[in-house]
Write a protein that holds these residues in place. Structure first.
Motif, mmCIF file in Angstrom:
data_model
loop_
_atom_site.group_PDB
_atom_site.id
_atom_site.type_symbol
_atom_site.label_atom_id
_atom_site.label_comp_id
_atom_site.label_asym_id
_atom_site.label_seq_id
_atom_site.Cartn_x
_atom_site.Cartn_y
_atom_site.Cartn_z
ATOM 1 N N ALA A 23 0.825 -1.205 0.000
ATOM 2 C CA ALA A 23 0.000 0.000 0.000
ATOM 3 C C ALA A 23 0.864 1.261 0.000
ATOM 4 C CB ALA A 23 -0.938 -0.001 1.202
ATOM 5 N N ILE A 24 2.053 1.181 0.618
ATOM 6 C CA ILE A 24 2.985 2.318 0.622
ATOM 7 C C ILE A 24 3.929 2.234 -0.569
ATOM 8 C CG2 ILE A 24 4.826 3.458 1.923
ATOM 9 C CD1 ILE A 24 3.509 2.347 4.473
ATOM 10 N N LEU A 25 4.447 1.040 -0.818
ATOM 11 C CA LEU A 25 5.391 0.843 -1.924
ATOM 12 C C LEU A 25 4.808 1.323 -3.253
ATOM 13 C CD1 LEU A 25 7.984 -0.379 -3.188
ATOM 14 C CD2 LEU A 25 6.756 -2.571 -3.293
ATOM 15 N N ASP A 26 3.585 0.927 -3.530
ATOM 16 C CA ASP A 26 2.974 1.276 -4.810
ATOM 17 C C ASP A 26 2.845 2.783 -4.993
ATOM 18 O OD1 ASP A 26 2.786 -1.398 -5.251
ATOM 19 O OD2 ASP A 26 0.603 -1.529 -5.186
ATOM 20 N N LYS A 27 2.553 3.478 -3.907
ATOM 21 C CA LYS A 27 2.402 4.934 -3.997
ATOM 22 C C LYS A 27 3.738 5.606 -4.304
ATOM 23 C CE LYS A 27 -1.723 5.532 -1.091
ATOM 24 N NZ LYS A 27 -2.169 4.131 -1.157
ATOM 25 N N ILE A 28 4.816 5.094 -3.723
ATOM 26 C CA ILE A 28 6.149 5.646 -4.004
ATOM 27 C C ILE A 28 6.541 5.333 -5.448
ATOM 28 C CG2 ILE A 28 8.606 5.489 -3.436
ATOM 29 C CD1 ILE A 28 7.767 4.895 -0.538
ATOM 30 N N LEU A 29 6.319 4.099 -5.864
ATOM 31 C CA LEU A 29 6.649 3.710 -7.230
ATOM 32 C C LEU A 29 5.876 4.541 -8.249
ATOM 33 C CD1 LEU A 29 6.700 -0.181 -6.822
ATOM 34 C CD2 LEU A 29 8.685 1.330 -7.104
ATOM 35 N N TYR A 30 4.602 4.788 -7.975
ATOM 36 C CA TYR A 30 3.776 5.582 -8.889
ATOM 37 C C TYR A 30 4.361 6.985 -9.062
ATOM 38 C CZ TYR A 30 -0.299 8.076 -10.711
ATOM 39 O OH TYR A 30 -1.140 8.859 -11.475
ATOM 40 N N GLN A 31 4.796 7.593 -7.968
ATOM 41 C CA GLN A 31 5.368 8.934 -8.067
ATOM 42 C C GLN A 31 6.640 8.936 -8.908
ATOM 43 O OE1 GLN A 31 3.920 11.740 -7.004
ATOM 44 N NE2 GLN A 31 2.205 10.485 -6.316
ATOM 45 N N TYR A 32 7.451 7.912 -8.765
ATOM 46 C CA TYR A 32 8.732 7.852 -9.469
ATOM 47 C C TYR A 32 8.557 7.466 -10.931
ATOM 48 C CZ TYR A 32 13.628 6.646 -10.402
ATOM 49 O OH TYR A 32 14.903 6.588 -10.925
ATOM 50 N N ILE A 33 7.714 6.467 -11.189
ATOM 51 C CA ILE A 33 7.611 5.918 -12.543
ATOM 52 C C ILE A 33 6.609 6.692 -13.390
ATOM 53 C CG2 ILE A 33 7.011 3.864 -13.890
ATOM 54 C CD1 ILE A 33 7.971 2.248 -11.357
ATOM 55 N N GLU A 34 5.376 6.807 -12.921
ATOM 56 C CA GLU A 34 4.358 7.499 -13.712
ATOM 57 C C GLU A 34 4.552 9.014 -13.725
ATOM 58 O OE1 GLU A 34 2.247 3.592 -13.559
ATOM 59 O OE2 GLU A 34 3.702 4.677 -12.371
ATOM 60 N N ARG A 35 4.856 9.591 -12.561
ATOM 61 C CA ARG A 35 4.900 11.053 -12.458
ATOM 62 C C ARG A 35 6.308 11.619 -12.592
ATOM 63 N NH1 ARG A 35 2.903 14.059 -8.269
ATOM 64 N NH2 ARG A 35 2.250 15.597 -9.818
ATOM 65 N N ARG A 36 7.326 10.721 -12.662
ATOM 66 C CA ARG A 36 8.720 11.141 -12.825
ATOM 67 C C ARG A 36 9.145 12.155 -11.766
ATOM 68 N NH1 ARG A 36 5.582 9.587 -16.932
ATOM 69 N NH2 ARG A 36 5.892 11.294 -18.388
ATOM 70 N N GLN A 37 8.759 11.891 -10.538
ATOM 71 C CA GLN A 37 9.158 12.711 -9.405
ATOM 72 C C GLN A 37 10.493 12.202 -8.853
ATOM 73 O OE1 GLN A 37 6.883 15.461 -8.028
ATOM 74 N NE2 GLN A 37 6.512 15.082 -10.202
ATOM 75 N N GLY A 38 11.410 13.118 -8.582
ATOM 76 C CA GLY A 38 12.688 12.740 -7.999
ATOM 77 C C GLY A 38 12.568 12.453 -6.513
ATOM 78 N N PRO A 39 13.665 11.982 -5.897
ATOM 79 C CA PRO A 39 13.593 11.572 -4.480
ATOM 80 C C PRO A 39 13.170 12.689 -3.542
ATOM 81 C CG PRO A 39 15.864 11.607 -5.287
ATOM 82 C CD PRO A 39 14.992 11.722 -6.478
ATOM 83 N N ASN A 40 13.694 13.896 -3.746
ATOM 84 C CA ASN A 40 13.329 14.997 -2.852
ATOM 85 C C ASN A 40 11.858 15.373 -2.998
ATOM 86 O OD1 ASN A 40 15.926 15.152 -1.813
ATOM 87 N ND2 ASN A 40 16.594 16.633 -3.355
ATOM 88 N N GLU A 41 11.355 15.320 -4.224
ATOM 89 C CA GLU A 41 9.942 15.633 -4.460
ATOM 90 C C GLU A 41 9.036 14.592 -3.807
ATOM 91 O OE1 GLU A 41 9.837 17.573 -8.861
ATOM 92 O OE2 GLU A 41 10.869 15.661 -8.669
ATOM 93 N N ILE A 42 9.457 13.339 -3.833
ATOM 94 C CA ILE A 42 8.649 12.279 -3.211
ATOM 95 C C ILE A 42 8.684 12.400 -1.694
ATOM 96 C CG2 ILE A 42 8.351 9.780 -2.975
ATOM 97 C CD1 ILE A 42 9.606 9.480 -5.762
ATOM 98 N N LYS A 43 9.863 12.668 -1.164
ATOM 99 C CA LYS A 43 9.989 12.831 0.294
ATOM 100 C C LYS A 43 9.153 14.004 0.791
ATOM 101 C CE LYS A 43 14.700 10.976 0.198
ATOM 102 N NZ LYS A 43 16.148 11.323 0.243
ATOM 103 N N ALA A 44 9.067 15.054 -0.031
ATOM 104 C CA ALA A 44 8.294 16.239 0.357
ATOM 105 C C ALA A 44 6.810 15.942 0.475
ATOM 106 C CB ALA A 44 8.526 17.364 -0.651
ATOM 107 N N GLN A 45 6.369 14.804 -0.075
ATOM 108 C CA GLN A 45 4.963 14.412 0.031
ATOM 109 C C GLN A 45 4.670 13.686 1.346
ATOM 110 O OE1 GLN A 45 3.416 12.479 -3.543
ATOM 111 N NE2 GLN A 45 5.049 13.406 -4.749
ATOM 112 N N GLY A 46 5.677 13.508 2.173
ATOM 113 C CA GLY A 46 5.451 12.908 3.486
ATOM 114 C C GLY A 46 5.923 11.478 3.620
ATOM 115 N N PHE A 47 6.522 10.919 2.582
ATOM 116 C CA PHE A 47 7.030 9.554 2.670
ATOM 117 C C PHE A 47 8.346 9.539 3.448
ATOM 118 C CE2 PHE A 47 4.455 9.472 -1.245
ATOM 119 C CZ PHE A 47 3.641 8.375 -0.970
ATOM 120 N N ASP A 48 8.570 8.441 4.157
ATOM 121 C CA ASP A 48 9.796 8.287 4.928
ATOM 122 C C ASP A 48 11.011 8.381 4.001
ATOM 123 O OD1 ASP A 48 11.196 7.254 7.513
ATOM 124 O OD2 ASP A 48 11.914 5.932 5.909
ATOM 125 N N ALA A 49 11.967 9.228 4.380
ATOM 126 C CA ALA A 49 13.107 9.513 3.505
ATOM 127 C C ALA A 49 13.945 8.266 3.239
ATOM 128 C CB ALA A 49 13.971 10.614 4.122
#
Length: 560
Positions: free
Chosen positions: A489-515
């Motif tokens: 449930a968490i993994l898929d949300k991180i993967l979606y941001q990286y793969i579909e939305r092409r968000q970098g690590p800092n952008e994903i972390k800024a969404q509240g995911f554990d760094a």
């Protein structure tokens, strides 16, 4: 003017079949009093033909097909897609073209201007953009004919320097016609409606939009052709994932006869671009796209029977259910391959699934095969502790058994890996990553669960225990996916941001995911590109699938 849209399923390079479909549709439309019939982009040869376009013989066959089709275009206008040779000899040898046929003659040719090179597209590799833009006059109407991407160059940040409709508007056309080969993804139907509405609103002209349907290896075309009147009301929509021939009457005032399906105010104005993963979004469409992907892959390749490993897990269960729908239960063989680490309910769950689906299945235990491997490797492995090596021997033993049975009986192996596993490298090369086509490789694990619920919407097909038990590869005692991977449930949300939305690590972390978790997940994705590079084609259902539409270096330092 009575205009027909011919939404058809073509087969790349199968000129005889494609031409026959086109001519039959023309004849049916003529019997129904049609003035004009519209086919989709590159309908003569199928889309995308890719490097076939580099063969002179292939282009000759396209021309021969046009010659046959034009003889049917006697009392009816025909707009059909095919390559056109560049006689100017400046630039590339071909144009992506729409042929206008009437009175058994080629009356005009429109060339595509905007040649996409993003995602699964690579048109600028083969085609030259249009040099000229001219309306085509027919029965007192001026037709502005464009091809697929040509109508997507609107907005504040256009992809291309030229907007062909702006050029065509200088000649005061009466209607817009767009022939398209627009692939399916679970966000794209709304995108199309929004972009067509934007064109209609801007140019104040009715739009007839004809899209192809059918699957070509990994790319699925969903059809859903559209008709808008000049006031941006949706007046016609052909079904998704089906071939269909349907006629519409265009009045002189730009209205369309018949009821309005959706008022202009209710047609979306913006693209559907989900910020986060919604595993239930358009799940019925994803289901139908996967079924079409399997069916057309087998039908167009001349295959009839499939095989897969049935583990009692949810991925193989959903794959089996989809394949039975696509090919018929009698044509899908499930092989259950328990080891000493398999739980008893895994076998019973898989058996119950096949009984529910009424497909043939066999049980082939791998314990003796596995023990034989370990025995032969004992002098090399010595007394080293149990590790990934022993786990992968089990997976590769199963892969060998599946391929042996497939070779013996003429089956094609369906791969059951999901997108979450492929992203993180949670799979064994030449083992559970083997297959001829990846059915779930563009569906995250949570989407697989949503598919299972959809398959069970009317009655229990996939046993409840398969859906509710914790996922496990069962390659060691008590193993669970959660031992190696974050919660899906968490993994898929991180993967979606990286793969579909092409968000970098800092952008994903800024969404509240554990760094630390983000760093770990993204590292897994990048380090396992070599595995995906060797993987089979994947049926594409998302805006960014692994495969031809995602080009990432195998050897790269970014996030590694």
């Amino acid at each position: 003017m009575k205009i027909f849209l011919a939404q058809q399923n073509y087969h790349i390079g199968n000129f005889e079949s494609n031409t026959e479909k086109i001519c039959c549709a023309i004849d049916l439309a003529k019997k129904d009093g049609a003035d004009l019939i519209v086919f989709s982009e590159l309908s003569v040869c199928g889309y995308p033909p890719r490097d076939f376009l580099e063969f002179n013989d292939f282009i000759n066959k396209c021309n021969e097909a046009i010659d046959i089709i034009r003889k049917h275009a006697d009392t009816i206008g025909v707009i059909v897609g095919a390559p056109d040779r560049n006689t100017v000899k400046e630039g590339k040898d071909l144009f992506n073209a729409a042929y206008f046929l009437y009175n058994k003659e080629i009356k005009g040719i429109a060339h595509k201007t905007c040649l996409p090179t993003y995602d699964v597209f690579d048109e600028y590799r083969y085609f030259e953009p249009a040099y000229h833009w001219n309306v085509i006059e027919f029965k007192g109407k001026k037709l502005a004919i464009t091809i697929c991407e040509d109508i997507w160059n609107l907005g504040d940040n256009p992809l291309y320097r030229i907007c062909p409709m702006d050029k065509l508007m200088e000649q005061q056309p009466d209607l817009m016609i767009n022939i398209s080969a627009s692939p399916f993804d679970y966000t794209h139907e709304q995108d199309r409606k929004a972009i067509i509405k934007a064109n209609v609103v801007k140019y104040k002209l009715p739009m007839f939009y004809c899209n192809g349907v059918g699957s070509q290896t990994e790319i699925v075309f969903d059809g859903a052709s559209l008709v808008f009147d000049k006031n941006a009301n949706l007046c016609g929509q052909l079904p998704m994932f089906q071939s269909k021939l349907e006629g519409f009457v265009l009045n002189d005032d730009g209205s369309i006869d018949g009821p309005i399906i959706t008022q202009a105010k209710d047609v979306p104005d913006t693209d559907l671009n989900p910020i986060g993963l919604d595993e239930h979004l358009n799940i019925a469409d994803i289901h139908d796209a996967l079924v079409m992907g399997i069916k057309d892959y087998f039908g167009k390749m001349g295959f009839s029977k499939a095989i897969l490993g049935s583990s009692g897990g949810i991925d193989s269960a959903v794959t089996l259910a989809l394949a039975c729908t696509a090919l018929g239960s009698e044509n899908v063989r499930a092989i259950l391959m328990p080891s000493q680490y398999s739980t008893g309910h895994s076998v019973s769950d898989a058996e119950q699934l096949s009984k529910n689906l009424n497909n043939p299945y066999d049980i082939v235990p791998i314990k003796n095969i596995y023990d034989s491997f370990l025995s032969e490797l004992k002098p090399i492995f010595k007394d080293l502790p149990f590790s990934l090596a022993e786990e992968n021997i089990q997976s590769r033993s199963r892969g060998n058994l599946l391929m042996a049975i497939a070779n013996k009986f003429g089956y094609i192996l369906l791969n059951t890996s999901n997108k979450s596993e492929l992203a993180t490298g949670y799979g064994t090369l030449y083992g559970d990553m083997a297959g001829g086509i990846g059915v779930l490789g563009d569906c995250y694990k949570m989407q697989v669960y949503a598919l299972a619920a959809y398959i069970n919407r009317d009655k229990e097909i996939i046993p409840t225990n398969i859906i509710t038990k914790a996922p496990s590869a069962e390659l060691r005692p008590g193993q669970k996916d959660a031992d190696s991977l974050p919660d899906y449930a968490i993994l898929d949300k991180i993967l979606y941001q990286y793969i579909e939305r092409r968000q970098g690590p800092n952008e994903i972390k800024a969404q509240g995911f554990d760094a630390a978790l983000v760093d770990r997940v993204l590292k897994m994705v990048n380090l396992n590109e070599y595995k995906r590079n060797q993987f089979c084609p994947i049926i594409r259902v998302s805006p960014k699938a692994f495969g031809v539409g995602r080009r990432v270096p195998i050897v790269g330092k970014y996030l590694s």
